[in-house]
Structures are given as structure tokens and as C-alpha cells.
Scaffold this active site. Structure first.
Site, PDB file in Angstrom:
ATOM      1  N   ARG A  45       0.838  -1.214   0.000  1.00  0.00           N
ATOM      2  CA  ARG A  45       0.000   0.000   0.000  1.00  0.00           C
ATOM      3  C   ARG A  45       0.869   1.258   0.000  1.00  0.00           C
ATOM      4  NH1 ARG A  45      -5.026  -2.116   3.701  1.00  0.00           N
ATOM      5  NH2 ARG A  45      -6.215  -2.816   1.901  1.00  0.00           N
ATOM      6  N   GLY A  98     -13.210  -3.595  -0.331  1.00  0.00           N
ATOM      7  CA  GLY A  98     -14.569  -3.109  -0.093  1.00  0.00           C
ATOM      8  C   GLY A  98     -14.948  -1.984  -1.039  1.00  0.00           C
ATOM      9  N   GLY A 101      -9.213  -9.126  -1.270  1.00  0.00           N
ATOM     10  CA  GLY A 101      -7.961  -9.528  -0.635  1.00  0.00           C
ATOM     11  C   GLY A 101      -7.534 -10.944  -0.987  1.00  0.00           C
ATOM     12  N   LYS A 120     -18.162 -14.648   0.905  1.00  0.00           N
ATOM     13  CA  LYS A 120     -19.091 -13.667   1.476  1.00  0.00           C
ATOM     14  C   LYS A 120     -20.281 -13.423   0.552  1.00  0.00           C
ATOM     15  CE  LYS A 120     -15.194 -11.327   2.421  1.00  0.00           C
ATOM     16  NZ  LYS A 120     -14.443 -10.120   2.289  1.00  0.00           N
TER      17      LYS A 120
HETATM   18  P1  ADP Z   1     -12.086 -11.930  -1.555  1.00  0.00           P
HETATM   19  O1  ADP Z   1     -11.227 -11.667  -0.353  1.00  0.00           O
HETATM   20  O2  ADP Z   1     -11.284 -12.134  -2.811  1.00  0.00           O
HETATM   21  O3  ADP Z   1     -13.180 -10.917  -1.715  1.00  0.00           O
HETATM   22  P2  ADP Z   1     -13.742 -13.783  -0.060  1.00  0.00           P
HETATM   23  O4  ADP Z   1     -13.189 -13.224   1.198  1.00  0.00           O
HETATM   24  O5  ADP Z   1     -15.181 -13.550  -0.365  1.00  0.00           O
HETATM   25  O6  ADP Z   1     -12.832 -13.359  -1.314  1.00  0.00           O
HETATM   26  O7  ADP Z   1     -13.595 -15.383  -0.045  1.00  0.00           O
HETATM   27  C1  ADP Z   1     -12.357 -16.034   0.082  1.00  0.00           C
HETATM   28  C2  ADP Z   1     -12.516 -17.349   0.806  1.00  0.00           C
HETATM   29  O8  ADP Z   1     -13.482 -18.173   0.209  1.00  0.00           O
HETATM   30  C3  ADP Z   1     -11.218 -18.160   0.792  1.00  0.00           C
HETATM   31  O9  ADP Z   1     -10.704 -18.225   2.091  1.00  0.00           O
HETATM   32  C4  ADP Z   1     -11.643 -19.537   0.268  1.00  0.00           C
HETATM   33  O10 ADP Z   1     -11.055 -20.602   0.985  1.00  0.00           O
HETATM   34  C5  ADP Z   1     -13.143 -19.514   0.501  1.00  0.00           C
HETATM   35  N1  ADP Z   1     -13.833 -20.467  -0.365  1.00  0.00           N
HETATM   36  C6  ADP Z   1     -13.906 -20.478  -1.708  1.00  0.00           C
HETATM   37  N2  ADP Z   1     -14.599 -21.538  -2.146  1.00  0.00           N
HETATM   38  C7  ADP Z   1     -14.990 -22.236  -1.064  1.00  0.00           C
HETATM   39  C8  ADP Z   1     -15.747 -23.438  -0.840  1.00  0.00           C
HETATM   40  N3  ADP Z   1     -16.243 -24.136  -1.876  1.00  0.00           N
HETATM   41  N4  ADP Z   1     -15.957 -23.839   0.443  1.00  0.00           N
HETATM   42  C9  ADP Z   1     -15.461 -23.125   1.477  1.00  0.00           C
HETATM   43  N5  ADP Z   1     -14.757 -21.993   1.348  1.00  0.00           N
HETATM   44  C10 ADP Z   1     -14.515 -21.548   0.091  1.00  0.00           C
HETATM   45 MG    MG Z   2     -11.543 -12.067   1.758  1.00  0.00          MG
END
Ligand code: ADP
Ligand code: MG
Length: 406
Positions: A41, A382, A359, A207
């Protein structure tokens, strides 16, 4: 000016010999003892800082760091200022850190700056007025400078004293977007305004609740939406598939069902996995590939299957614009990383404008070793989601020269 938005770029400010307040996002992750574990950052803000230094500005940098309760010494900006000093060397000889956010001490440090010198204010969130967008704090911050620049895209979705309150106190022509902020706006605008087609959106991650609004907005804009991760589990469950013990956001099943029904007849194609990698749990030594209606009752879905990877990768290969948010499986565990890494490589190989936010998605890009082949890796998780959801970000709106609508 950045025409559409009516926002002045930092390059148009006459900053020589002037005090310039720059809101940066130096909210870096820290390990034990406060050492920074990732300085990306700080690096991301260097182009704007150097731009100002080279033009003889007196640069005042301010950021929040973590979530302090009052003046928590453990959340001082000191490690950030030290790292910044290393990165700015030899162009800048010294980076001064104030011992407070506002007040006599901070004013003195800023008043003593000479042209091309840099000061860092202490953690903005040491002041409770920052998050409350308090007017007195906004006035004190604005009093430190002649010009205001916002380069903290990662904080643009927050209406705080340093992103909104103080900005209103600068007269027309005295506020601008930094180079990082401009880059974020430029690339994210290509996902919602000036779209080159075909436009493919890849959404996964965990999420679901927080991302449904994003999906709804993008379903009106994209040509295809490819879904994986817990998001896909929830959609497949909504279609009636039995997914064993998979993670599902069961309170979103109706929302998912309505979403699928609503976009059934529209021109956007919604692609869900047709095969999956399943196992007893994420710590299993390996997985098994099954069709979507063959998930054993004692198993959980941990990745998209190889046929789905191929189908998704083909869509990405012919796209002109791709936005990706959310890993397609539990990529932290090697047996279940295949789908996510393959999609990362497909994005890297495509000639499309590729934008990645989130992230964990960015971590997956690094794990695949392809981050430098992506057109734009967003610095704001976000904030980038709110932007593509179609929301106006207060930290961007406040930079506009006129009150015209977006
Ligand atoms: P980002 O940070 O890119 O926005 P998220 O925080 O929404 O992504 O999601 C990331 C998490 O989702 C990871 O820790 C990953 O392990 C989890 N994940 C992805 N697919 C699955 C699944 N089928 N079952 C459980 N967890 C999952
Ligand atoms: Mg995340």
C-alpha cells in the site's frame, strides 16, 4: 479533468512551494511487534508522492492504521514512516512523523517543511472525530494545507473527516485525485460505464451476503457471469442440488433463487459449475471430481471441477473485459487450489482488460505468479465492490468540482 466525474487530477494543481495534504491508504498489515508484513500500500502511493516532491510541494501524508482505541502507541505510524523513508530515498532525505494528528506539534512540523520535503501525520484514527466525520477535526486537518489530494482509494467508501469533512473546506481548484485514485477510477469505470464487450464477470469467495448486490448490478451489465466458491454452492442448492455438507449461505437461498429466475430470460448468461471437487473436508489430502448431482452426503464441495474450469476459461479467452472477485475454491489448500489458479492463469493469458479485486483473490493471483499480467489489481477490496455495485463512494464524490450528478 477526469471528464465524466468532473474530478481534477493531481497533475493540474500548482503545488510548487505549497503545502499539500495527501490522504493515503497506508493501512498495512503488521506482524508481532508492529513490523510491517506487506508494504504494497505504501508502494502504491509512491507515484503521487514523488510527483509532488519533484514539483517542490511540501507534502503532508495522512492515513489510518488498524482500529486503535484512542492513542494506542502500538498503532503508531512509525513503522510506516520508516518504511516510506527507505522507499523515498534518495529523492527525499528525511520523512518526519508528527507525534499527534492535529495540534501545535503537528502544525509546527508542517510549518517547518521546506519545498520537496515530506511529513507523515500520526494515525488518523487516534482521533475519534475521524470516523465520526467531526467538523472540528476536519477544520484542523484542512488548516494544515493549501491543497487536498486523495489517493486512498481503499478508504473512498468511508465518509470520514479525512475523506469528506475536510475536503469541503478547500475552495474550487484546490482539491484533486492522486494518481492511484485516478487509475482505480479509470479501470473500475470500464466495468460499469465504458464497457468493451464481451464482458465476463467471475465471482466466487465466501461472502455471499455481501456480494449479492454486486452480482445484481453486474448481471444488468455483463454478457456472462461465471460463479464458483461458496457463492456457487448457494446457487446450486437454490436450484435443488444436494451438496452434502458443503458450506452454503442458507439464509440466501431465496435471494439466489429469485436472482436466477429474474435473469433466466435476460441476455446475460449465468454459468454455474457442472462438475466439482469434493472431499471430507478442507484438510483431506486430496479430492474427488464428481458431477454436480453426485455430491456424496458426507462430503463438502471445495473447488470447481476440470470441465467447469475449461468452460470458464473459454469464456475468459474470448472476453474483452473481465472482472474477477472471489476464489473459486479453498485455494489455500493445495488439493483444492486448481480451479482458482487455472482461472487466474486464464485471466493472465487473455487480451481482455482484466481487473481483480478482493484480498483473497489478489493473494490467489500472487500464488499463481500472474499478478503482473493483470491490467489492474485493485487496492481497495470493499471500495472496489461498492464501486461495481453502482454505489457512489463518498471519498470520490467529495472531490468533484461541481455538485453535478454522476
Ligand atoms: P475476496 O477476499 O477475494 O473478496 P472472499 O473473502 O469472499 O474473497 O472469499 C475467500 C474465501 O473463500 C477463501 O478463504 C476460500 O477458501 C473460501 N472459499 C472459496 N470456495 C470455497 C468453498 N467451496 N468452500 C469453502 N470456502 C470456500
Ligand atoms: Mg476475503
Amino acid at each position: 479533468m477526469a471528464t465524466m466525474l468532473n474530478i481534477r487530477p493531481v497533475s493540474e494543481l500548482p503545488v510548487s512551494g505549497k503545502r499539500v495534504f495527501v490522504r493515503v491508504d497506508f493501512n498495512c498489515p503488521q506482524g508481532k511487534g508492529g513490523a510491517l508484513t506487506d508494504d504494497s500500500r505504501i508502494r502504491a502511493a509512491l507515484p503521487t508522492i514523488l510527483h509532488l516532491v519533484e514539483r517542490g510541494a511540501r507534502v503532508v501524508l495522512a492515513s489510518h492504521l488498524g482500529r486503535p482505541q484512542g492513542k494506542t502507541p502500538a498503532l503508531s505510524m512509525l513503522p510506516v514512516a520508516e518504511r516510506l523513508a527507505e522507499l523515498l530515498c534518495p529523492q527525499v532525505k528525511e520523512v518526519r512523523l508528527t507525534d499527534e494528528v492535529v495540534g501545535d506539534g503537528a502544525r509546527k512540523v508542517v510549518a517547518d517543511l521546506r519545498d520537496g520535503e515530506v511529513a507523515v501525520l500520526e494515525n488518523l484514527r487516534w482521533e475519534p472525530g475521524e470516523e465520526k466525520n467531526d467538523e472540528a477535526l476536519a477544520r484542523a486537518l484542512a488548516g494544515l494545507a493549501d491543497f487536498y489530494v486523495n489517493d486512498a482509494f481503499g478508504a473512498a467508501h468511508r465518509a470520514h473527516a479525512s475523506t469528506v469533512g475536510m475536503v469541503k473546506l478547500f475552495p474550487p481548484g484546490h482539491k484533486a485525485a492522486g494518481l492511484l485514485m485516478l487509475r482505480e477510477i479509470e479501470f473500475l469505470s470500464r466495468l460499469v460505464q465504458t464497457i468493451e464487450r464481451p464482458y465476463v464477470v467471475v465471482v466466487g469467495g465466501a461472502k455471499v451476503a455481501g456480494k449479492i448486490g454486486v452480482l445484481e448490478n453486474l448481471a444488468n451489465l455483463a454478457d456472462a457471469i461465471l460463479i464458483g466458491g461458496v457463492m456457487a454452492n448457494t446457487f446450486l442448492a437454490a436450484q435443488g442440488h444436494a451438496l452434502g455438507r458443503s458450506q452454503i449461505e442458507s439464509d440466501r437461498l431465496t435471494v439466489a433463487r429469485n436472482f436466477l429466475k429474474r435473469f433466466e430470460t435476460s441476455k446475460v448468461e449465468i454459468l454455474l459449475p457442472t462438475d466439482l471437487v469434493v472431499a471430507r473436508g478442507p484438510d483431506s489430502p486430496g479430492g474427488e471430481v464428481v458431477e454436480v448431482d453426485e455430491v456424496p452426503p458426507d462430503c463438502t464441495v471445495l473447488d470447481i471441477g476440470p470441465k467447469t474450469v475449461t468452460r470458464f476459461a473459454l469464456r475468459i479467452a474470448t472476453a474483452r473485459t473481465v472482472f474477477w472477485n472471489g476464489p473459486l475454491g479453498v485455494f489455500e489448500k493445495a488439493p483444492f487450489a486448481g480451479g482458482t489458479l487455472a482461472i487466474a492463469r486464464a485471466l493472465a493469458a487473455s487480451r481482455a482488460t482484466s481487473v481483480v479485486g478482493g484480498g483473497d483473490s489478489v493473494a490467489a493471483l500472487h500464488a499463481a505468479g500472474v499478478a503482473d499480467k493483470i491490467s489492474h489489481v485493485s487496492t481497495g477490496g470493499g471500495a472496489s465492490l461498492e464501486f461495481v455495485e453502482g454505489q457512489t463512494l463518498p471519498g470520490i464524490t467529495s472531490l468533484r468540482e461541481s455538485g453535478s450528478s454522476q
